[in-house]
Design a protein around this motif. Structure first.
Motif, short mmCIF file in Angstrom:
data_model
loop_
_atom_site.label_atom_id
_atom_site.label_comp_id
_atom_site.label_asym_id
_atom_site.label_seq_id
_atom_site.Cartn_x
_atom_site.Cartn_y
_atom_site.Cartn_z
N VAL A 68 4.49 9.92 -3.28
CA VAL A 68 4.06 8.59 -3.73
C VAL A 68 4.42 7.56 -2.66
O VAL A 68 3.62 6.66 -2.36
CB VAL A 68 4.70 8.24 -5.09
N MET A 69 5.62 7.69 -2.08
CA MET A 69 6.01 6.78 -1.01
C MET A 69 5.09 6.91 0.20
O MET A 69 4.73 5.91 0.84
CB MET A 69 7.46 7.05 -0.59
N MET A 70 4.69 8.14 0.51
CA MET A 70 3.76 8.36 1.64
C MET A 70 2.44 7.63 1.40
O MET A 70 1.92 6.94 2.28
CB MET A 70 3.46 9.85 1.79
N ALA A 71 1.89 7.79 0.20
CA ALA A 71 0.63 7.13 -0.12
C ALA A 71 0.80 5.61 -0.12
O ALA A 71 -0.10 4.88 0.32
CB ALA A 71 0.13 7.61 -1.48
N PHE A 72 1.96 5.15 -0.58
CA PHE A 72 2.25 3.71 -0.61
C PHE A 72 2.26 3.14 0.81
O PHE A 72 1.71 2.05 1.05
CB PHE A 72 3.59 3.51 -1.29
N VAL A 73 2.82 3.85 1.75
CA VAL A 73 2.83 3.43 3.15
C VAL A 73 1.39 3.24 3.66
O VAL A 73 1.07 2.23 4.31
CB VAL A 73 3.59 4.44 4.03
N GLN A 74 0.55 4.18 3.37
CA GLN A 74 -0.84 4.09 3.83
C GLN A 74 -1.56 2.89 3.22
O GLN A 74 -2.32 2.19 3.90
CB GLN A 74 -1.59 5.38 3.47
N LEU A 75 -1.28 2.63 1.95
CA LEU A 75 -1.94 1.51 1.27
C LEU A 75 -1.44 0.16 1.77
O LEU A 75 -2.22 -0.79 1.88
CB LEU A 75 -1.74 1.64 -0.24
N ILE A 76 -0.15 0.07 2.06
CA ILE A 76 0.37 -1.18 2.63
C ILE A 76 -0.26 -1.44 3.98
O ILE A 76 -0.67 -2.58 4.29
CB ILE A 76 1.91 -1.13 2.74
N ASN A 77 -0.35 -0.41 4.81
CA ASN A 77 -1.01 -0.58 6.11
C ASN A 77 -2.48 -0.99 5.94
O ASN A 77 -2.98 -1.84 6.68
CB ASN A 77 -0.91 0.71 6.91
N ARG A 78 -3.14 -0.42 4.98
CA ARG A 78 -4.54 -0.78 4.72
C ARG A 78 -4.68 -2.25 4.35
O ARG A 78 -5.61 -2.93 4.79
CB ARG A 78 -5.08 0.10 3.58
N ASP A 79 -3.75 -2.75 3.52
CA ASP A 79 -3.84 -4.11 3.00
C ASP A 79 -2.89 -5.09 3.69
O ASP A 79 -2.58 -6.15 3.15
CB ASP A 79 -3.56 -4.12 1.49
N MET A 80 -2.42 -4.74 4.89
CA MET A 80 -1.44 -5.56 5.58
C MET A 80 -1.89 -7.02 5.71
O MET A 80 -1.15 -7.96 5.37
CB MET A 80 -1.16 -4.98 6.96
N ASP A 81 -3.09 -7.24 6.17
CA ASP A 81 -3.57 -8.61 6.38
C ASP A 81 -3.71 -9.35 5.05
O ASP A 81 -3.40 -10.55 4.96
CB ASP A 81 -4.91 -8.60 7.11
N LYS A 82 -4.18 -8.66 4.04
CA LYS A 82 -4.34 -9.26 2.72
C LYS A 82 -2.99 -9.70 2.15
O LYS A 82 -2.84 -10.80 1.61
CB LYS A 82 -5.01 -8.26 1.78
N LEU A 83 -1.98 -8.84 2.30
CA LEU A 83 -0.63 -9.17 1.83
C LEU A 83 -0.06 -10.35 2.61
O LEU A 83 0.53 -11.28 2.04
CB LEU A 83 0.28 -7.95 1.96
N ALA A 84 -0.23 -10.32 3.94
CA ALA A 84 0.32 -11.39 4.78
C ALA A 84 -0.36 -12.71 4.49
O ALA A 84 0.28 -13.78 4.50
CB ALA A 84 0.18 -11.01 6.25
N GLU A 85 -1.66 -12.68 4.25
CA GLU A 85 -2.40 -13.91 3.95
C GLU A 85 -1.86 -14.58 2.67
O GLU A 85 -1.60 -15.79 2.64
CB GLU A 85 -3.89 -13.58 3.78
N LYS A 86 -1.69 -13.79 1.63
CA LYS A 86 -1.16 -14.34 0.38
C LYS A 86 0.27 -14.81 0.56
O LYS A 86 0.66 -15.88 0.05
CB LYS A 86 -1.25 -13.28 -0.73
N LEU A 87 1.06 -14.05 1.31
CA LEU A 87 2.45 -14.43 1.55
C LEU A 87 2.53 -15.77 2.27
O LEU A 87 3.29 -16.66 1.88
CB LEU A 87 3.13 -13.32 2.37
N SER A 88 1.73 -15.94 3.30
CA SER A 88 1.72 -17.19 4.06
C SER A 88 1.31 -18.37 3.19
O SER A 88 1.87 -19.46 3.29
CB SER A 88 0.78 -17.09 5.26
N SER A 89 0.33 -18.15 2.33
CA SER A 89 -0.19 -19.26 1.52
C SER A 89 0.83 -19.78 0.52
O SER A 89 0.81 -20.96 0.16
CB SER A 89 -1.47 -18.84 0.80
N GLU A 90 1.73 -18.91 0.05
CA GLU A 90 2.73 -19.33 -0.93
C GLU A 90 4.07 -19.69 -0.29
O GLU A 90 4.78 -20.55 -0.81
CB GLU A 90 2.95 -18.22 -1.97
#
Length: 499
Positions: A68-90
């Motif tokens: 599950v952690m392995m798959a989670f790593v792949q998904l975070i990398n996939r959505d890195m920009d999306k996560l960072a964009e929301k993080l920056s906005s808040e």
């Protein structure tokens, strides 16, 4: 206006309390969302769901949890920009800094893929006649993380990764100032295969914190924030029989020796002091040059570098060095402390009090400040400012310089810049601070080492990430086993001995 709720039993749910906190866009000063503040009943429901889900998750073998952690790593990398964009906005930090926030959390998840190795016990064959002895590391059950606004991705990942990899269920209470990224991470964990209920994200304020601390089912609490609250949480958790690791404030010193490369030291101070608007527990906030000549030369190099810093919204991209602070109250507190430094006699070499950004006049921007000739009795030296303010304290000798760091109540991080190996070795051995940099300004360890401060910067015996995290989120059970032998002396089997 968007209303941000909770993540309970694998889905988004609206809050029921009728109480909300404002979530700002720090660049504009506008309220962009409202986040629900949980009730005791909502917390109880989340904990009950977590306790039920943990039974099967804790019984799942570590290798499957690691997948599950392995798959989670792949998904975070996939959505890195999306996560960072929301993080920056808040939060307000620049986009590259926001990506770094996610990346440093991701590295701990990568480390957690090694859970099968980290959770191996010990075995002693023939500890006595016919006796074997072995130990097992087992999950605690339901645990909780209470995380700060300044790293809304990294710190939740530091908490949830090891806790979940060890087989626990987790109640995550992120900062109500920037709550969206932890909810996004919960979605990704579900997509990665984490069963519903194993991770609950509950938004709230002190009422939710106290509900966590007083809940009988929750076995351990991890916290990062200010020292007074860290101490409060540690003491209340201990009174209720919970494990706790609580990390508080900092006042990180960097000593600059006369033999140091001053250009290198000045660049390091600017990055470590003003990056993320100084809202980092590992920010360098005190520069200690040794000798008047060193201090004068360092100041000459710092002033033009600091004056060239570009402050702006994250939407400006790579053209910005740092963004706004998180709230108007944070800005007011920083400027109040700056004024106290002026009033108490420090020399304000770079004055950012009048900074204003055209088009963003209502944003929470604070210009860079540099104080010189600061003394240990001043508030700007004693207090964690958590803003773009660097103080220079001139020391007459190495012993005076190291004494400043040793005697300060905080002990999170420190650094020394020198070309002398003997001085660096002495500094590393003598300093009573948890994380030490030698020609490294922000000595945050990588995920496979442990992160934690000393003195009033840390409460609890075990630190964050690295091997300590697996110890914190598990209990050791030791088994002594003896099986009667049916073998007679000489090798003949005695069936009666087996009756």
């Amino acid at each position: 206006m968007q209303e941000i709720g909770h993540w309970i039993n694998g889905e988004h749910v609206a809050g029921t309390s009728g109480r909300f906190a404002d979530v700002y866009n720090p660049a504009t000063g506008e309220v962009q969302a409202k986040v629900a503040l949980a009730t005791q009943a909502e917390m109880d429901a989340a904990v009950a769901s977590a306790a039920e889900a943990q039974k099967a998750w804790g019984a799942t073998n570590p290798q499957r949890r690691a997948r599950v952690m392995m798959a989670f790593v792949q998904l975070i990398n996939r959505d890195m920009d999306k996560l960072a964009e929301k993080l920056s906005s808040e939060h307000g930090k620049t986009f590259p800094d926001a990506k770094g926030d996610v990346q440093r959390g991701l590295e701990v998840i990568e480390y957690c893929i090694g859970a099968p190795q980290m959770l191996k016990g010990e075995f002693t064959d023939s500890a006595g006649p016919g006796i074997d002895m072995y130990s097992m590391r087992q999950p605690l059950g339901v645990v909780a993380g209470i995380t700060p606004f300044n790293f809304p991705a990294m710190i939740p990942l530091w908490k949830m990764g090891p806790a979940l990899a060890c087989g626990n269920a987790m109640i995550m209470k992120p900062s109500e100032r920037d709550p969206s990224v932890p909810l996004m991470l919960a979605e990704l964990l579900k997509e990665a295969g984490l069963p519903d209920g194993v991770l609950q994200v509950i938004n709230g304020d002190k009422e939710s914190v106290d509900a966590i601390l007083d809940h009988d089912t929750i076995q351990a609490v991890g916290f990062v924030g200010s020292t007074p609250i860290a101490q409060y949480i540690y003491e209340r958790a201990a009174q209720n029989g919970k494990r706790a690791q609580c990390f508080g404030g900092a006042k990180n010193h960097m000593i600059i020796m006369p033999d140091a490369d001053l250009d290198q030291a000045a660049d390091a101070l600017v990055g470590a002091g003003y990056g993320a608007a100084g809202e980092r527990c590992m920010a360098i906030s005190v520069a200690v040059p040794v000798g008047e000549e060193t201090a004068d030369k360092l100041r000459e190099k710092l002033v033009p570098r600091i004056e060239k810093l570009k402050v702006g919204p994250y939407t400006a991209g790579d053209d910005v060095d740092y963004g706004p602070v998180v709230t108007a109250a944070a800005k007011e507190n920083i400027l109040r402390l700056v004024q106290s430094g002026v009033d108490q006699g420090a020399e304000l070499a770079v004055d950012g009090r009048d900074f204003s950004l055209q088009g963003y006049e209502d944003g929470f921007f604070v210009g860079p400040h540099l104080f010189d000739k600061v003394t240990p009795d001043m508030d700007i030296y004693k207090t964690e400012i958590f803003g773009p303010v660097l103080s220079m304290v001139r020391a007459g000798s190495y012993e005076e310089a190291i004494g400043l760091a040793i005697s300060h109540e905080y002990g999170n991080g420190t650094a020394i810049y020198t070309r002398d190996g003997d001085t660096a070795r002495d500094f590393a051995n003598r300093i009573n601070i948890g994380m030490v940099g030698i020609n490294v300004p922000i000595p945050v360890p990588l995920a496979y080492h442990t992160f934690g401060g000393w003195k009033k910067s840390g409460f609890g015996d075990l630190n964050q990430h690295g091997p300590d995290a697996f110890k914190f989120y598990t209990r050791t059970k030791t088994v002594t086993s003896r099986w009667p032998s049916g073998i007679k002396e000489g090798g003949e089997f005695n069936f009666k001995a087996m009756d």
